[in-house]
Design a protein around this motif. Sequence first.
Motif, PDB file in Angstrom:
ATOM      1  N   GLY A  40       0.801  -1.220   0.000  1.00 26.89           N
ATOM      2  CA  GLY A  40       0.000   0.000   0.000  1.00 26.89           C
ATOM      3  C   GLY A  40       0.833   1.268   0.000  1.00 26.89           C
ATOM      4  O   GLY A  40       0.294   2.361  -0.147  1.00 26.89           O
ATOM      5  N   GLY A  41       2.151   1.126   0.168  1.00 23.07           N
ATOM      6  CA  GLY A  41       3.033   2.292   0.212  1.00 23.07           C
ATOM      7  C   GLY A  41       3.236   2.915  -1.158  1.00 23.07           C
ATOM      8  O   GLY A  41       3.003   2.302  -2.195  1.00 23.07           O
ATOM      9  N   GLN A  42       3.679   4.142  -1.138  1.00 20.44           N
ATOM     10  CA  GLN A  42       3.938   4.888  -2.363  1.00 20.44           C
ATOM     11  C   GLN A  42       5.180   4.333  -3.062  1.00 20.44           C
ATOM     12  O   GLN A  42       6.173   3.978  -2.416  1.00 20.44           O
ATOM     13  CB  GLN A  42       4.144   6.360  -2.014  1.00 20.44           C
ATOM     14  CG  GLN A  42       4.276   7.269  -3.197  1.00 20.44           C
ATOM     15  CD  GLN A  42       4.427   8.733  -2.771  1.00 20.44           C
ATOM     16  OE1 GLN A  42       4.822   9.035  -1.656  1.00 20.44           O
ATOM     17  NE2 GLN A  42       4.104   9.631  -3.675  1.00 20.44           N
ATOM     18  N   ILE A  64       1.550  -2.867  -4.459  1.00 19.71           N
ATOM     19  CA  ILE A  64       0.410  -3.760  -4.256  1.00 19.71           C
ATOM     20  C   ILE A  64       0.820  -4.954  -3.390  1.00 19.71           C
ATOM     21  O   ILE A  64       0.108  -5.318  -2.462  1.00 19.71           O
ATOM     22  CB  ILE A  64      -0.149  -4.229  -5.614  1.00 19.71           C
ATOM     23  CG1 ILE A  64      -0.680  -3.017  -6.385  1.00 19.71           C
ATOM     24  CG2 ILE A  64      -1.232  -5.290  -5.424  1.00 19.71           C
ATOM     25  CD1 ILE A  64      -1.008  -3.294  -7.823  1.00 19.71           C
ATOM     26  N   GLU A  65       1.957  -5.564  -3.709  1.00 20.53           N
ATOM     27  CA  GLU A  65       2.478  -6.688  -2.920  1.00 20.53           C
ATOM     28  C   GLU A  65       3.938  -6.420  -2.592  1.00 20.53           C
ATOM     29  O   GLU A  65       4.689  -5.921  -3.439  1.00 20.53           O
ATOM     30  CB  GLU A  65       2.407  -7.998  -3.699  1.00 20.53           C
ATOM     31  CG  GLU A  65       1.032  -8.543  -3.923  1.00 20.53           C
ATOM     32  CD  GLU A  65       1.099  -9.864  -4.677  1.00 20.53           C
ATOM     33  OE1 GLU A  65       0.992 -10.915  -4.021  1.00 20.53           O
ATOM     34  OE2 GLU A  65       1.279  -9.814  -5.902  1.00 20.53           O
ATOM     35  N   TYR A  66       4.314  -6.770  -1.387  1.00 25.88           N
ATOM     36  CA  TYR A  66       5.686  -6.552  -0.939  1.00 25.88           C
ATOM     37  C   TYR A  66       6.079  -7.720  -0.032  1.00 25.88           C
ATOM     38  O   TYR A  66       5.562  -7.855   1.066  1.00 25.88           O
ATOM     39  CB  TYR A  66       5.770  -5.235  -0.156  1.00 25.88           C
ATOM     40  CG  TYR A  66       7.148  -4.894   0.344  1.00 25.88           C
ATOM     41  CD1 TYR A  66       7.971  -4.037  -0.372  1.00 25.88           C
ATOM     42  CD2 TYR A  66       7.632  -5.419   1.538  1.00 25.88           C
ATOM     43  CE1 TYR A  66       9.234  -3.706   0.098  1.00 25.88           C
ATOM     44  CE2 TYR A  66       8.900  -5.093   2.003  1.00 25.88           C
ATOM     45  CZ  TYR A  66       9.687  -4.231   1.274  1.00 25.88           C
ATOM     46  OH  TYR A  66      10.944  -3.906   1.732  1.00 25.88           O
ATOM     47  N   VAL A  67       6.951  -8.580  -0.538  1.00 30.40           N
ATOM     48  CA  VAL A  67       7.519  -9.669   0.249  1.00 30.40           C
ATOM     49  C   VAL A  67       9.029  -9.531   0.100  1.00 30.40           C
ATOM     50  O   VAL A  67       9.584  -9.800  -0.976  1.00 30.40           O
ATOM     51  CB  VAL A  67       7.041 -11.058  -0.225  1.00 30.40           C
ATOM     52  CG1 VAL A  67       7.666 -12.150   0.639  1.00 30.40           C
ATOM     53  CG2 VAL A  67       5.524 -11.145  -0.217  1.00 30.40           C
ATOM     54  N   GLU A  68       9.670  -9.069   1.150  1.00 31.05           N
ATOM     55  CA  GLU A  68      11.092  -8.739   1.093  1.00 31.05           C
ATOM     56  C   GLU A  68      11.911  -9.870   0.492  1.00 31.05           C
ATOM     57  O   GLU A  68      11.770 -11.035   0.862  1.00 31.05           O
ATOM     58  CB  GLU A  68      11.604  -8.409   2.496  1.00 31.05           C
ATOM     59  CG  GLU A  68      13.002  -7.829   2.473  1.00 31.05           C
ATOM     60  CD  GLU A  68      13.411  -7.257   3.816  1.00 31.05           C
ATOM     61  OE1 GLU A  68      14.604  -7.002   3.975  1.00 31.05           O
ATOM     62  OE2 GLU A  68      12.548  -7.070   4.681  1.00 31.05           O
ATOM     63  N   LEU A  74       3.717  -3.717  -8.349  1.00 25.77           N
ATOM     64  CA  LEU A  74       3.370  -2.299  -8.395  1.00 25.77           C
ATOM     65  C   LEU A  74       2.232  -2.075  -9.378  1.00 25.77           C
ATOM     66  O   LEU A  74       2.101  -2.808 -10.364  1.00 25.77           O
ATOM     67  CB  LEU A  74       4.581  -1.480  -8.867  1.00 25.77           C
ATOM     68  CG  LEU A  74       5.913  -1.746  -8.165  1.00 25.77           C
ATOM     69  CD1 LEU A  74       7.042  -1.025  -8.894  1.00 25.77           C
ATOM     70  CD2 LEU A  74       5.841  -1.337  -6.720  1.00 25.77           C
ATOM     71  N   ASP A  75       1.425  -1.053  -9.124  1.00 27.50           N
ATOM     72  CA  ASP A  75       0.450  -0.673 -10.137  1.00 27.50           C
ATOM     73  C   ASP A  75       1.207  -0.043 -11.304  1.00 27.50           C
ATOM     74  O   ASP A  75       2.361   0.360 -11.167  1.00 27.50           O
ATOM     75  CB  ASP A  75      -0.592   0.292  -9.548  1.00 27.50           C
ATOM     76  CG  ASP A  75      -0.044   1.669  -9.228  1.00 27.50           C
ATOM     77  OD1 ASP A  75       1.187   1.832  -9.039  1.00 27.50           O
ATOM     78  OD2 ASP A  75      -0.847   2.611  -9.146  1.00 27.50           O
ATOM     79  N   TRP A  76       0.573   0.019 -12.461  1.00 31.87           N
ATOM     80  CA  TRP A  76       1.208   0.636 -13.629  1.00 31.87           C
ATOM     81  C   TRP A  76       0.151   1.415 -14.411  1.00 31.87           C
ATOM     82  O   TRP A  76      -0.476   0.894 -15.337  1.00 31.87           O
ATOM     83  CB  TRP A  76       1.880  -0.419 -14.514  1.00 31.87           C
ATOM     84  CG  TRP A  76       2.759   0.236 -15.537  1.00 31.87           C
ATOM     85  CD1 TRP A  76       2.441   0.509 -16.836  1.00 31.87           C
ATOM     86  CD2 TRP A  76       4.074   0.736 -15.334  1.00 31.87           C
ATOM     87  NE1 TRP A  76       3.481   1.161 -17.450  1.00 31.87           N
ATOM     88  CE2 TRP A  76       4.503   1.301 -16.550  1.00 31.87           C
ATOM     89  CE3 TRP A  76       4.929   0.774 -14.238  1.00 31.87           C
ATOM     90  CZ2 TRP A  76       5.749   1.885 -16.697  1.00 31.87           C
ATOM     91  CZ3 TRP A  76       6.169   1.362 -14.392  1.00 31.87           C
ATOM     92  CH2 TRP A  76       6.573   1.901 -15.614  1.00 31.87           C
ATOM     93  N   PRO A  77      -0.093   2.664 -14.009  1.00 33.92           N
ATOM     94  CA  PRO A  77      -1.056   3.490 -14.743  1.00 33.92           C
ATOM     95  C   PRO A  77      -0.628   3.670 -16.201  1.00 33.92           C
ATOM     96  O   PRO A  77       0.554   3.554 -16.536  1.00 33.92           O
ATOM     97  CB  PRO A  77      -1.013   4.824 -13.992  1.00 33.92           C
ATOM     98  CG  PRO A  77      -0.526   4.466 -12.630  1.00 33.92           C
ATOM     99  CD  PRO A  77       0.448   3.340 -12.842  1.00 33.92           C
TER     100      PRO A  77
END
Length: 141
Positions: A40-42, A64-68, A74-77
């Motif tokens: 959810g982070g920028q 959108i998803e972050y698993v270290e 990431l979204d891609w407008p």
Amino acid sequence: MRKELVINAPRATVFRTLIEPELVNQWCGSKNAVIDARPGGQYVFGWSYEIDGRAVSGGPTRIIEYVENERLTLDWPDWRGDTSVQGQTITFLLADEGDAATRLTFVHTGFQRTADISDYPFGWVWFLSQVQALSEKLTEA
């Protein structure tokens, strides 16, 4: 669209290349990436350009998803700034490849325009080669 490459660097180094703003600036051609490394982070490259006389901020906007050391989605407008085109994402998947290398699988999904499917692969090959070169350089240091 899916691209795979083997990077001669540990997963932690490759992941760092994808989430530390000063490193992202080096491979994405920006000077002011902003990243809040959490779901959810920028996540912003800081790209700004003009399309048909209209200012556009290109690249991703959020995580959108972050698993270290494993996954970053990431979204891609739409790169043209067309807000009616939604649902594209880019994902970086990292897996061990032997003792000291990483297999990076890159997936770009959600295309609505045929032109995007044909345009993006060429750009992503270049950006991924920059991720590879930077990650390998960090490993050598």
